[in-house]
Design an enzyme around this catalytic site. Structure first.
Site, short mmCIF file in Angstrom:
data_model
loop_
_atom_site.label_atom_id
_atom_site.label_comp_id
_atom_site.label_asym_id
_atom_site.label_seq_id
_atom_site.Cartn_x
_atom_site.Cartn_y
_atom_site.Cartn_z
CG HIS A 136 -4.04 -1.27 -1.34
ND1 HIS A 136 -4.58 0.00 -1.35
CD2 HIS A 136 -3.67 -1.50 -0.06
CE1 HIS A 136 -4.49 0.54 -0.14
NE2 HIS A 136 -3.95 -0.36 0.67
CE LYS A 165 -7.23 -0.69 2.04
NZ LYS A 165 -7.23 0.42 3.00
CB SER A 214 -0.94 0.00 1.20
OG SER A 214 -0.21 -0.13 2.40
N1 PLP Z 1 -4.34 -4.73 4.42
C1 PLP Z 1 -3.80 -3.75 3.68
C2 PLP Z 1 -2.73 -4.11 2.70
C3 PLP Z 1 -4.22 -2.43 3.84
O1 PLP Z 1 -3.67 -1.46 3.13
C4 PLP Z 1 -5.24 -2.15 4.78
C5 PLP Z 1 -5.73 -0.77 5.00
O2 PLP Z 1 -5.06 0.18 5.07
C6 PLP Z 1 -5.77 -3.20 5.52
C7 PLP Z 1 -5.30 -4.48 5.31
C8 PLP Z 1 -6.85 -2.96 6.53
O3 PLP Z 1 -8.07 -2.83 5.88
P1 PLP Z 1 -9.35 -2.36 6.67
O4 PLP Z 1 -9.44 -0.87 6.48
O5 PLP Z 1 -10.49 -3.10 6.06
O6 PLP Z 1 -9.15 -2.73 8.08
#
Ligand code: PLP
Length: 454
Positions: free
Chosen positions: A269, A300, A241
């Site tokens: 992502h 997202k 990310s």
């Molecule tokens: N995994 C990744 C790679 C992320 O970028 C994010 C969010 O920033 C998450 C998990 C967490 O997602 P959530 O907002 O659904 O908790």
């Protein structure tokens, strides 16, 4: 003295008392201490009345927090939040900048579904029919037909046996490893995996191997070294990310086959827009079905509300329903959020147009910015880190952009490593060509003003 004292160095911090450790004693003569990184800051004698001691402890707490805050501010990594007064979208209004129409280039609203009329209508209808929430976890009385419908839809979308919903993908990552892995197992994790994976892995007892970012020879070396594990699990983000770089999932799966290891991927992502039909990093690498376990988010591209999931083998999903702590001990997803998720999957399943538009926008932005002289991290993905390297520069740069109507944010430590500060631009399907051109022009104007480009 108190026995319940945690130490930071060994990370045995006593979470229950959140830094306030206590000893048993007579009710009114409890001894309270505040523990800092290096020492016990203050110990209040047993004879002092409880109310006074509380005030004393709270003032110590404030002092400690102020000290930490001061350090964060001094290092230029303080993150202040801007307040949006409109729906999420490419055009927003922001407190303090009401006179401007602000173009938003920093949300994860990849497909522009966060305020899509069909998503809003679906959420409204579910609110009417199913109410605001379940006031319950899933296994007590928190499962409605729409929760099952969404889980089936997710499993079908990814071509897996079954899926399980969580309040967030953070929860999905926090819950899975502890359930799946014991001290007889081994896990291999990319060093730049998301914080939620790191936290989830901390909770499990498996032997942990952190391999160098995207480095397949390092991963192979560690797989080779690990003998006698009951289960081996390779864990990676599909798309990272902060950098927008992409895991070599094809090679990871080959190594998985070679060394008898399972493969887990976090597709937060990627789901819905990455790969030809939005099936994610597996599809991007043309290896659909090779990964064993997928975690992803609804927060997202898939509507932007909240919610996460695991999809994979039926037995694993069954086990997670029995043992996954964020599933067992946290409220069910609210019906409007579930309905928004169902609608988002329907939209993605019905047409590929949104994802194609996003690919067009990504290329337009990346090409123009590179031509203008900026260094853009990653490749091929709507996460476009504009590398600036200096903490203070990034936050000044973002403020200058906002003053000109472009909303972007500087990312600094601890979100990214020290010295790797950047502005992370994220493209959305909802940006027009004109929006993108305007953003690039403003980047060039500010970049010249701040001597980032010539
Ligand atoms: N995994 C990744 C790679 C992320 O970028 C994010 C969010 O920033 C998450 C998990 C967490 O997602 P959530 O907002 O659904 O908790």
């Amino acid at each position: 003295m108190c026995q319940n004292v945690g130490t930071w160095g060994r990370r045995t911090w006593n979470k229950k008392s959140a830094g306030l450790s206590y000893c048993c004693g007579l009710q009114n003569t409890l001894s309270l201490s505040i523990i800092t990184k290096n020492s016990i800051l203050r110990t209040v004698p047993r004879c002092v009345p409880v109310l006074y001691r509380r005030a004393h402890c709270i003032s110590s707490l404030r002092e400690i927090a102020r000290e930490e805050i001061g350090k964060i501010k001094d290092s230029g990594t303080w993150k202040s939040e801007r307040v949006i007064t409109s729906k999420q979208g490419s055009l927003i209004t922001v407190v303090g900048h009401q006179q401007l129409e602000i173009l938003n280039f920093c949300s994860n609203n990849y497909l522009g579904l966060a305020s899509h009329p069909h998503i809003i209508a679906a959420a409204q209808a579910a609110l009417q029919k199913y109410g605001a929430g379940l006031s319950s976890v899933r296994f007590i009385c928190g499962t409605q037909d729409i929760h099952k419908e969404l889980e089936h839809k997710i499993a079908n979308f990814h071509g897996r046996d079954d899926a399980i919903l969580y309040p967030s993908c953070f929860d999905a990552n926090a819950g899975i490893f502890e359930v799946l892995l014991t001290d007889r197992d081994a896990v291999f994790s990319d060093e730049l995996n998301h914080a939620s994976i790191i936290d989830g892995l901390r909770l499990c007892k498996a032997r942990k191997h952190r391999y160098l970012h995207l480095n397949m020879s390092d991963l192979e070396q560690r797989l080779r070294e690990e003998k006698n594990a009951r289960l081996k699990l390779i864990v990676t983000d599909g798309v990272f990310s902060m950098d927008g770089d992409i895991a070599p999932l094809d090679k990871i799966c080959e190594l998985g086959d070679k060394y008898n290891a399972l493969v887990f991927v976090d597709e937060a992502h990627a789901t819905g827009f990455f790969g030809k039909t939005g099936r994610g990093t597996e599809e991007y690498h043309n290896i659909i079905g090779k990964v064993d376990i997928i975690n992803s988010t609804l927060g997202k591209a898939m509507g932007g509300a909240s919610g996460g999931y695991t999809t994979g083998p039926k037995e694993l999903i069954d086990l997670l329903r029995q043992r996954g702590r964020p599933y067992l001990f946290s409220n069910s997803l609210p019906p409007p959020v579930v309905a928004a998720g169902i609608k988002a999957f329907d939209i993605v399943l019905n047409s590929n147009n949104l994802a194609e538009r996003l690919r067009h926008n990504t290329k337009r932005f990346r090409d123009a910015m590179t031509k203008a002289g900026f260094t853009i991290g990653g490749s091929d993905h709507p996460i476009c880190p504009v590398m600036l390297y200096e903490e203070r520069l990034a936050s000044v740069f973002a403020d200058e952009m906002l003053a000109r109507g472009i909303y972007v944010i500087g990312f600094s430590y601890p979100v990214v490593p020290n010295g790797k500060t950047r502005i992370r631009v994220q493209l959305s399907t909802s940006h027009s060509d004109e929006d993108i051109d305007k953003a690039v022009n403003v980047f060039v104007e500010v970049g010249k003003k701040l001597d980032v480009i010539s």
